[in-house]
Scaffold this motif. Sequence first.
Motif, PDB file in Angstrom:
ATOM      1  N   ASP A  29       0.836  -1.189   0.000  1.00  0.00           N
ATOM      2  CA  ASP A  29       0.000   0.000   0.000  1.00  0.00           C
ATOM      3  C   ASP A  29       0.875   1.245   0.000  1.00  0.00           C
ATOM      4  OD1 ASP A  29       1.000   0.080   2.558  1.00  0.00           O
ATOM      5  OD2 ASP A  29      -0.936   0.039   3.564  1.00  0.00           O
ATOM      6  N   ALA A  30       0.274   2.411   0.181  1.00  0.00           N
ATOM      7  CA  ALA A  30       1.010   3.671   0.112  1.00  0.00           C
ATOM      8  C   ALA A  30       2.052   3.805   1.227  1.00  0.00           C
ATOM      9  CB  ALA A  30       0.039   4.841   0.175  1.00  0.00           C
ATOM     10  N   LYS A  31       1.818   3.155   2.369  1.00  0.00           N
ATOM     11  CA  LYS A  31       2.751   3.236   3.494  1.00  0.00           C
ATOM     12  C   LYS A  31       3.851   2.186   3.414  1.00  0.00           C
ATOM     13  CE  LYS A  31      -0.653   5.167   6.636  1.00  0.00           C
ATOM     14  NZ  LYS A  31      -1.386   4.976   7.895  1.00  0.00           N
ATOM     15  N   GLY A  32       3.802   1.299   2.415  1.00  0.00           N
ATOM     16  CA  GLY A  32       4.828   0.281   2.249  1.00  0.00           C
ATOM     17  C   GLY A  32       4.509  -1.031   2.916  1.00  0.00           C
ATOM     18  N   LYS A  33       3.304  -1.167   3.482  1.00  0.00           N
ATOM     19  CA  LYS A  33       2.917  -2.415   4.133  1.00  0.00           C
ATOM     20  C   LYS A  33       2.399  -3.391   3.080  1.00  0.00           C
ATOM     21  CE  LYS A  33       1.835  -0.512   8.633  1.00  0.00           C
ATOM     22  NZ  LYS A  33       0.901  -0.545   9.753  1.00  0.00           N
ATOM     23  N   PHE A  34       2.640  -4.683   3.313  1.00  0.00           N
ATOM     24  CA  PHE A  34       2.168  -5.706   2.386  1.00  0.00           C
ATOM     25  C   PHE A  34       0.660  -5.849   2.496  1.00  0.00           C
ATOM     26  CE2 PHE A  34       6.579  -6.937   3.191  1.00  0.00           C
ATOM     27  CZ  PHE A  34       7.042  -7.017   1.891  1.00  0.00           C
ATOM     28  N   VAL A  35       0.003  -5.911   1.360  1.00  0.00           N
ATOM     29  CA  VAL A  35      -1.443  -6.081   1.286  1.00  0.00           C
ATOM     30  C   VAL A  35      -1.760  -7.147   0.243  1.00  0.00           C
ATOM     31  CG1 VAL A  35      -2.002  -3.710   1.988  1.00  0.00           C
ATOM     32  CG2 VAL A  35      -1.678  -4.240  -0.410  1.00  0.00           C
ATOM     33  N   LYS A  36      -2.988  -7.635   0.281  1.00  0.00           N
ATOM     34  CA  LYS A  36      -3.417  -8.624  -0.700  1.00  0.00           C
ATOM     35  C   LYS A  36      -3.547  -7.949  -2.062  1.00  0.00           C
ATOM     36  CE  LYS A  36      -6.917 -12.121  -1.534  1.00  0.00           C
ATOM     37  NZ  LYS A  36      -8.149 -12.748  -1.049  1.00  0.00           N
ATOM     38  N   CYS A  37      -2.975  -8.569  -3.081  1.00  0.00           N
ATOM     39  CA  CYS A  37      -3.011  -7.995  -4.426  1.00  0.00           C
ATOM     40  C   CYS A  37      -4.420  -8.101  -5.011  1.00  0.00           C
ATOM     41  CB  CYS A  37      -2.035  -8.736  -5.345  1.00  0.00           C
ATOM     42  SG  CYS A  37      -0.325  -8.581  -4.843  1.00  0.00           S
ATOM     43  N   PRO A  38      -4.880  -7.039  -5.685  1.00  0.00           N
ATOM     44  CA  PRO A  38      -6.193  -7.111  -6.329  1.00  0.00           C
ATOM     45  C   PRO A  38      -6.145  -8.066  -7.520  1.00  0.00           C
ATOM     46  CG  PRO A  38      -5.097  -5.079  -6.901  1.00  0.00           C
ATOM     47  CD  PRO A  38      -4.238  -5.748  -5.875  1.00  0.00           C
ATOM     48  N   GLN A  39      -7.243  -8.754  -7.752  1.00  0.00           N
ATOM     49  CA  GLN A  39      -7.295  -9.666  -8.885  1.00  0.00           C
ATOM     50  C   GLN A  39      -7.394  -8.870 -10.168  1.00  0.00           C
ATOM     51  OE1 GLN A  39     -10.354 -12.572  -8.468  1.00  0.00           O
ATOM     52  NE2 GLN A  39      -9.399 -13.546  -6.708  1.00  0.00           N
ATOM     53  N   LYS A  40      -6.794  -9.419 -11.211  1.00  0.00           N
ATOM     54  CA  LYS A  40      -6.841  -8.750 -12.508  1.00  0.00           C
ATOM     55  C   LYS A  40      -8.244  -8.880 -13.094  1.00  0.00           C
ATOM     56  CE  LYS A  40      -2.003  -9.582 -13.521  1.00  0.00           C
ATOM     57  NZ  LYS A  40      -1.037 -10.236 -14.390  1.00  0.00           N
ATOM     58  N   ALA A  41      -8.678  -7.840 -13.780  1.00  0.00           N
ATOM     59  CA  ALA A  41      -9.991  -7.843 -14.412  1.00  0.00           C
ATOM     60  C   ALA A  41      -9.995  -8.835 -15.566  1.00  0.00           C
ATOM     61  CB  ALA A  41     -10.334  -6.453 -14.919  1.00  0.00           C
ATOM     62  N   PRO A  42     -11.090  -9.555 -15.752  1.00  0.00           N
ATOM     63  CA  PRO A  42     -11.140 -10.499 -16.877  1.00  0.00           C
ATOM     64  C   PRO A  42     -11.078  -9.761 -18.211  1.00  0.00           C
ATOM     65  CG  PRO A  42     -13.291 -10.295 -15.843  1.00  0.00           C
ATOM     66  CD  PRO A  42     -12.316  -9.531 -14.993  1.00  0.00           C
ATOM     67  N   VAL A  43     -10.453 -10.373 -19.169  1.00  0.00           N
ATOM     68  CA  VAL A  43     -10.297  -9.770 -20.486  1.00  0.00           C
ATOM     69  C   VAL A  43     -11.618  -9.896 -21.237  1.00  0.00           C
ATOM     70  CG1 VAL A  43      -9.034  -9.881 -22.653  1.00  0.00           C
ATOM     71  CG2 VAL A  43      -7.865 -10.367 -20.498  1.00  0.00           C
ATOM     72  N   LYS A  44     -12.114  -8.756 -21.710  1.00  0.00           N
ATOM     73  CA  LYS A  44     -13.360  -8.771 -22.472  1.00  0.00           C
ATOM     74  C   LYS A  44     -13.053  -9.134 -23.918  1.00  0.00           C
ATOM     75  CE  LYS A  44     -15.804  -5.334 -19.764  1.00  0.00           C
ATOM     76  NZ  LYS A  44     -16.514  -4.049 -19.791  1.00  0.00           N
ATOM     77  N   LYS A  45     -13.889  -9.996 -24.475  1.00  0.00           N
ATOM     78  CA  LYS A  45     -13.712 -10.353 -25.874  1.00  0.00           C
ATOM     79  C   LYS A  45     -14.305  -9.265 -26.752  1.00  0.00           C
ATOM     80  CE  LYS A  45     -13.365 -15.002 -27.223  1.00  0.00           C
ATOM     81  NZ  LYS A  45     -14.046 -16.166 -27.793  1.00  0.00           N
ATOM     82  N   ALA A  46     -13.556  -8.886 -27.733  1.00  0.00           N
ATOM     83  CA  ALA A  46     -14.047  -7.903 -28.686  1.00  0.00           C
ATOM     84  C   ALA A  46     -14.987  -8.603 -29.665  1.00  0.00           C
ATOM     85  CB  ALA A  46     -12.887  -7.279 -29.433  1.00  0.00           C
ATOM     86  N   PRO A  47     -15.959  -7.901 -30.204  1.00  0.00           N
ATOM     87  CA  PRO A  47     -16.844  -8.522 -31.191  1.00  0.00           C
ATOM     88  C   PRO A  47     -16.045  -8.942 -32.424  1.00  0.00           C
ATOM     89  CG  PRO A  47     -17.457  -6.217 -30.814  1.00  0.00           C
ATOM     90  CD  PRO A  47     -16.318  -6.530 -29.928  1.00  0.00           C
ATOM     91  N   CYS A  48     -16.462 -10.031 -33.001  1.00  0.00           N
ATOM     92  CA  CYS A  48     -15.753 -10.549 -34.173  1.00  0.00           C
ATOM     93  C   CYS A  48     -16.083  -9.717 -35.412  1.00  0.00           C
ATOM     94  CB  CYS A  48     -16.133 -12.002 -34.405  1.00  0.00           C
ATOM     95  SG  CYS A  48     -15.706 -13.054 -33.018  1.00  0.00           S
ATOM     96  N   LYS A  49     -15.050  -9.461 -36.198  1.00  0.00           N
ATOM     97  CA  LYS A  49     -15.217  -8.698 -37.435  1.00  0.00           C
ATOM     98  C   LYS A  49     -14.478  -9.409 -38.552  1.00  0.00           C
ATOM     99  CE  LYS A  49     -15.690  -4.222 -35.231  1.00  0.00           C
ATOM    100  NZ  LYS A  49     -15.224  -2.832 -35.186  1.00  0.00           N
ATOM    101  N   ASP A  50     -14.944  -9.198 -39.769  1.00  0.00           N
ATOM    102  CA  ASP A  50     -14.256  -9.772 -40.922  1.00  0.00           C
ATOM    103  C   ASP A  50     -13.195  -8.793 -41.429  1.00  0.00           C
ATOM    104  OD1 ASP A  50     -15.713  -7.794 -42.192  1.00  0.00           O
ATOM    105  OD2 ASP A  50     -16.852  -9.131 -43.470  1.00  0.00           O
ATOM    106  N   ALA A  51     -12.580  -9.110 -42.539  1.00  0.00           N
ATOM    107  CA  ALA A  51     -11.499  -8.296 -43.080  1.00  0.00           C
ATOM    108  C   ALA A  51     -11.960  -6.891 -43.470  1.00  0.00           C
ATOM    109  CB  ALA A  51     -10.882  -8.988 -44.280  1.00  0.00           C
TER     110      ALA A  51
END
Length: 59
Positions: A29-51
Amino acid sequence: MTRMVATALLGLALTLGSAAPASAAPCKDAKGKFVKCPQKAPVKKAPCKDAKGRFIKCK
């Protein structure tokens, strides 16, 4: 010219020096103490597109 090169090298050294420990260190954290790491946000899939950029059904 020499001042610009020195400034560029200093900026590069600071960038490399601060990036490596931050990615390898556990979460703190800001004071330098160890804290539990936040989980990463899930990756959103982009809509599929053609060429041509039109939306298509994803496989």
